[in-house]
Motif scaffolding. Structure first.
Motif, short mmCIF file in Angstrom:
data_model
loop_
_atom_site.label_atom_id
_atom_site.label_comp_id
_atom_site.label_asym_id
_atom_site.label_seq_id
_atom_site.Cartn_x
_atom_site.Cartn_y
_atom_site.Cartn_z
N ALA A 99 0.83 -1.20 0.00
CA ALA A 99 0.00 0.00 0.00
C ALA A 99 0.86 1.25 0.00
N ASN A 100 1.96 1.20 0.76
CA ASN A 100 2.87 2.34 0.80
C ASN A 100 3.49 2.59 -0.57
N ALA A 101 3.90 1.52 -1.24
CA ALA A 101 4.51 1.66 -2.57
C ALA A 101 3.51 2.18 -3.59
N ILE A 102 2.27 1.68 -3.53
CA ILE A 102 1.23 2.14 -4.45
C ILE A 102 0.93 3.61 -4.22
N SER A 103 0.83 4.00 -2.95
CA SER A 103 0.55 5.40 -2.62
C SER A 103 1.65 6.33 -3.12
N SER A 104 2.91 5.92 -2.90
CA SER A 104 4.04 6.75 -3.35
C SER A 104 4.09 6.84 -4.87
N THR A 105 3.69 5.76 -5.53
CA THR A 105 3.69 5.75 -7.00
C THR A 105 2.60 6.64 -7.56
N THR A 106 1.38 6.49 -7.05
CA THR A 106 0.26 7.28 -7.55
C THR A 106 0.44 8.77 -7.22
N GLN A 107 1.17 9.04 -6.14
CA GLN A 107 1.45 10.42 -5.77
C GLN A 107 2.21 11.14 -6.89
N ILE A 108 3.21 10.47 -7.42
CA ILE A 108 3.99 11.06 -8.51
C ILE A 108 3.16 11.15 -9.80
N ILE A 109 2.37 10.12 -10.06
CA ILE A 109 1.54 10.11 -11.27
C ILE A 109 0.54 11.27 -11.24
N LYS A 110 -0.06 11.53 -10.08
CA LYS A 110 -1.02 12.63 -9.95
C LYS A 110 -0.36 13.98 -10.23
N ARG A 111 0.89 14.09 -9.82
CA ARG A 111 1.61 15.36 -10.06
C ARG A 111 1.84 15.60 -11.54
N LYS A 112 1.81 14.53 -12.30
CA LYS A 112 2.06 14.63 -13.74
C LYS A 112 0.77 14.46 -14.55
N GLY A 113 -0.33 15.00 -13.99
CA GLY A 113 -1.58 15.01 -14.72
C GLY A 113 -2.30 13.68 -14.77
N ASN A 114 -2.02 12.80 -13.78
CA ASN A 114 -2.64 11.48 -13.72
C ASN A 114 -2.38 10.64 -14.98
N ASP A 115 -1.25 10.88 -15.59
CA ASP A 115 -0.88 10.15 -16.81
C ASP A 115 0.42 9.40 -16.55
N ILE A 116 0.33 8.07 -16.45
CA ILE A 116 1.51 7.27 -16.12
C ILE A 116 2.60 7.40 -17.16
N THR A 117 2.23 7.77 -18.38
CA THR A 117 3.24 7.91 -19.44
C THR A 117 4.07 9.17 -19.28
N ASN A 118 3.66 10.05 -18.37
CA ASN A 118 4.40 11.30 -18.15
C ASN A 118 5.47 11.19 -17.07
N VAL A 119 5.59 10.03 -16.43
CA VAL A 119 6.56 9.89 -15.34
C VAL A 119 7.66 8.92 -15.77
N THR A 120 8.81 9.07 -15.10
CA THR A 120 9.92 8.15 -15.34
C THR A 120 10.02 7.18 -14.18
N SER A 121 10.54 6.00 -14.46
CA SER A 121 10.69 5.01 -13.40
C SER A 121 11.66 5.48 -12.33
N ALA A 122 12.66 6.27 -12.73
CA ALA A 122 13.67 6.74 -11.77
C ALA A 122 13.05 7.62 -10.69
N GLU A 123 12.20 8.58 -11.10
CA GLU A 123 11.61 9.49 -10.11
C GLU A 123 10.61 8.77 -9.22
N VAL A 124 9.89 7.80 -9.79
CA VAL A 124 8.93 7.05 -8.98
C VAL A 124 9.66 6.15 -7.99
N VAL A 125 10.69 5.47 -8.46
CA VAL A 125 11.46 4.58 -7.58
C VAL A 125 12.07 5.37 -6.42
N THR A 126 12.56 6.57 -6.69
CA THR A 126 13.14 7.41 -5.63
C THR A 126 12.10 7.73 -4.57
#
Length: 318
Positions: free
Chosen positions: A178-205
């Motif tokens: 749940a923690n990992a999902i929350s941290s991942t969706t947090q970054i996706i929301k910042r990028k317009g809720n579009d998973i294609t707008n984020v990089t794996s590096a920033e999400v992993v961090t």
């Protein structure tokens, strides 16, 4: 049976940093001693001298207790458990980060939500074994101080210990995901809720930072519950078996060099054994707490002069 509730259920950044530093010291201590769980019970088999680090004199009832053996046991058990749990949780964290990277690279968050985190059975087995050993150590040391036989541990108790660990580990692994999902969706929301707008590096961090804080707290809960909670549960088991003899209990924080203000306020207080105060203020009171109740027999010297005073309401129950 097992208590995991502590003063700091949601530690701040400074407290997390302090926990990490302490956990690092525990792992270093384990590397220096190389104890195994099977070696631990021998540490409380015989009475050992104990000198308080703060210079406080032992009370007459503390002098009955095997504080030296308990101190050595807690040192060894916490260090051993920290090292072995850290190995498992480090592998779990690395696995989750690899899954997160794959989910982002393939633009498919279900890869993360459907992932099965490894190490569950290994962790359950480890915590169950340590909890059982610490429960026995608690029974042994309580019997030493009140002069009784060590009561046998029934199958129902052993089953409860394992059931506790299954619940704890299952909840922790669900929390990690749940923690990992929350941290991942947090970054996706910042990028317009579009998973294609984020990089794996920033999400992993971002996921790594959240997981490391979560795991630090969980390891503290694991260790506190499996060692000191189980010791105190074992001690209470012995006192219960001798309820016609043990009439009072003294709170002792003398083993804890990292004790909190709360434990200092409770240190030395005597309550009626089995009373609401005994139950409400039973250790642990904080992460890596080392406080215990000392059993007082009805025929111990000075018992007739004990003046019971209720614990102030200003001190919060455990």
């Amino acid at each position: 049976m097992q208590k995991h509730d502590c003063d700091h259920d949601h530690p701040n950044d400074e407290e997390v940093a302090d926990l990490r530093a302490f956990q690092k010291k525990l792992i270093e201590a384990q590397h220096a001693t190389h104890f195994s769980i099977g070696d631990l019970r021998q540490l409380v088999a015989n009475r050992k001298d104990f000198t308080p680090s703060d210079g406080r004199e032992l009370t007459p009832y503390e002098k009955k207790a095997n504080l030296g053996g308990l101190s050595e046991y807690i040192d060894a058990a916490t260090a051993l458990l920290e090292a072995q749990v850290s190995k498992i949780t480090d592998e779990q964290k690395d696995y989750i980060l690899e899954v997160v990277k794959k989910a982002i690279d393939q633009d498919d968050l279900s890869i993360l939500t459907d992932a099965k985190i490894p190490g569950e059975l290994e962790l359950i087995s480890l915590l169950t074994e340590m909890s059982k050993e610490s429960f026995e150590a608690g029974k042994i040391t309580a019997a030493q101080e009140i002069g009784s036989e060590v009561p046998k541990t029934g199958r129902a108790v052993l089953g409860t210990i394992r059931a506790d660990q299954v619940a704890v580990v299952t909840g922790m692994i669900e929390g990690m995901k749940a923690n990992a999902i929350s941290s991942t969706t947090q970054i996706i929301k910042r990028k317009g809720n579009d998973i294609t707008n984020v990089t794996s590096a920033e999400v992993v961090t971002n996921v790594r930072a959240g997981l490391e804080t979560y795991i630090t707290r969980q390891k503290a809960l694991y260790n506190t519950g499996s060692v000191i909670s189980s010791i105190n549960a074992g001690r209470t088991s012995t006192f219960d078996d001798n309820a016609t003899t043990v009439i009072y209990a003294q709170y002792s924080a003398i083993l804890d060099s990292r004790t909190t203000d709360r434990c200092r306020q409770l240190d030395g207080r005597i309550v009626k054994y089995g009373s609401g105060e005994y139950l409400d203020y039973s250790p642990p009171g904080h992460f890596y707490c080392r406080s215990i109740w000392i059993g007082i027999n009805k025929d111990d010297p000075g018992v007739d002069k004990i003046n019971l005073k209720h614990i102030p309401a200003s001190i919060e129950p455990t």
